[in-house]
Design a protein around this motif. Structure first.
Motif, PDB file in Angstrom:
ATOM      1  N   UNK A 168       0.838  -1.194   0.000  1.00  0.00           N
ATOM      2  CA  UNK A 168       0.000   0.000   0.000  1.00  0.00           C
ATOM      3  C   UNK A 168       0.881   1.256   0.000  1.00  0.00           C
ATOM      4  N   UNK A 169       0.462   2.328  -0.637  1.00  0.00           N
ATOM      5  CA  UNK A 169      -0.801   2.554  -1.352  1.00  0.00           C
ATOM      6  C   UNK A 169      -0.649   2.437  -2.866  1.00  0.00           C
ATOM      7  N   UNK A 170       0.229   1.571  -3.334  1.00  0.00           N
ATOM      8  CA  UNK A 170       0.511   1.481  -4.767  1.00  0.00           C
ATOM      9  C   UNK A 170      -0.740   1.103  -5.562  1.00  0.00           C
ATOM     10  N   UNK A 171      -0.771   1.570  -6.808  1.00  0.00           N
ATOM     11  CA  UNK A 171      -1.845   1.209  -7.732  1.00  0.00           C
ATOM     12  C   UNK A 171      -1.287   0.253  -8.785  1.00  0.00           C
ATOM     13  N   UNK A 172      -2.196  -0.307  -9.591  1.00  0.00           N
ATOM     14  CA  UNK A 172      -1.786  -1.286 -10.594  1.00  0.00           C
ATOM     15  C   UNK A 172      -0.978  -0.628 -11.713  1.00  0.00           C
TER      16      UNK A 172
END
Length: 301
Positions: free
Chosen positions: A264-268
């Motif tokens: 977290x808080x990474x996105x795809x």
């Protein structure tokens, strides 16, 4: 006006989707019929692997299976930043990034004349081609063939990179997004051909959970609450639901084969993705730094 635009978009995509659905099965059926065999060599001028020198055994072989943006033999999703970061931190590894996870016959999409034309005129079809291949790989009718074809492709590339069957050196398959569908399906073929310990690391893995991973040493699932695409896979495929207790995924989970690691808080995808070099964490590292550090810590452990 919005409804008219949407209708025009659907009308334009309709024929493309139908064509892709019909063509997506072509390679796996050609492989099954024995009319074509997977390519067994890397492109001219491209080494079989990077990293540890071939005259000394590496600590492990790392095979990278890219997401649906993969269309060249070289890593294309992020310009190869993730593989480069891993190589800089771990020169003891031998890394392979040229495997074509969305081609049972190991054909690079961008090297085909028809796709070169489509890339210039209908670029969306390149994206749809690899998406369709994921669903072919997940389809119970074609899954065993697809798994055997791509598993054999990976085994061939590992041999070219110096892997000796039965040597005991670990093989780690790192997959991004839809590459997880292929990675989980390749385990049995890799174990059969190379007699090697296989570990899996999925990064935002999108897969149906139907493949048997009991032969793998372990599966490390790197995920994030901000990854909507990875989460979508846990919703749309019943084999990933906890209610389906007898699915291969849930059997592996109960056997302790799966460990979840939060990034977290990474996105795809996008500016805050797992492989973003710009997005920063409170400790000052980029998302790319943390992902590379996490992958290497798991391999070395």
């Amino acid at each position: 006006m919005t409804e008219v635009a949407l209708l025009l978009l659907l009308c334009g995509l309709g024929p493309v989707l139908v064509a892709e659905a019909l063509l997506a099965r072509h390679e796996v059926l050609a492989y099954a019929a024995g009319r074509r065999a997977p390519g067994g060599t890397a492109p001219r001028g491209m080494p079989p692997a990077r990293g540890a020198r071939p005259d000394r055994p590496p600590a492990a072989y790392l095979v990278y299976l890219d997401g649906i943006g993969k269309r060249h033999h070289r890593d294309t999703r992020d310009g190869g930043r993730l593989v480069k970061a891993l190589l800089e931190r771990a020169p003891e590894l031998r890394v392979l990034g040229q495997v074509q996870p969305y081609s049972p016959l190991a054909y690079a999409l961008a090297d085909r004349p028809v796709w070169t034309w489509l890339r210039r005129h209908v670029a969306l079809s390149l994206f749809l081609h690899n998406v369709m291949q994921i669903f072919i790989a997940a389809d119970h009718r074609y899954r065993p063939l697809y798994n055997r074809a791509v598993g054999g492709q990976i085994a061939t590339q590992l041999r070219l990179a110096g892997y000796r069957p039965g040597c005991g050196i670990p093989v780690v398959v790192l997959s991004y997004s839809g590459g997880a569908q292929v990675a989980t399906g390749a385990v049995d073929e890799l174990c059969a051909q190379l007699r090697c310990p296989v570990s899996l690391i999925t990064l935002g893995g999108f897969h149906n959970g139907a493949n048997d991973i009991s032969g793998a040493a372990h599966l490390h699932r790197l995920t994030s609450a901000g990854d909507r695409i990875e989460r979508l896979g846990t919703w749309v495929f019943p084999q990933r639901w906890r209610l389906c207790r007898r699915s291969n995924w849930n059997r592996a989970r109960r056997a302790g084969k799966i460990t979840v690691h939060r990034l977290d808080p990474a996105t795809h995808v996008g500016a805050r993705s797992y492989i973003s070099a710009a997005a920063r964490l409170p400790d000052g590292r980029s998302h790319l730094d943390r992902t590379a550090d996490t992958v290497l810590a798991l391999i070395r452990a």
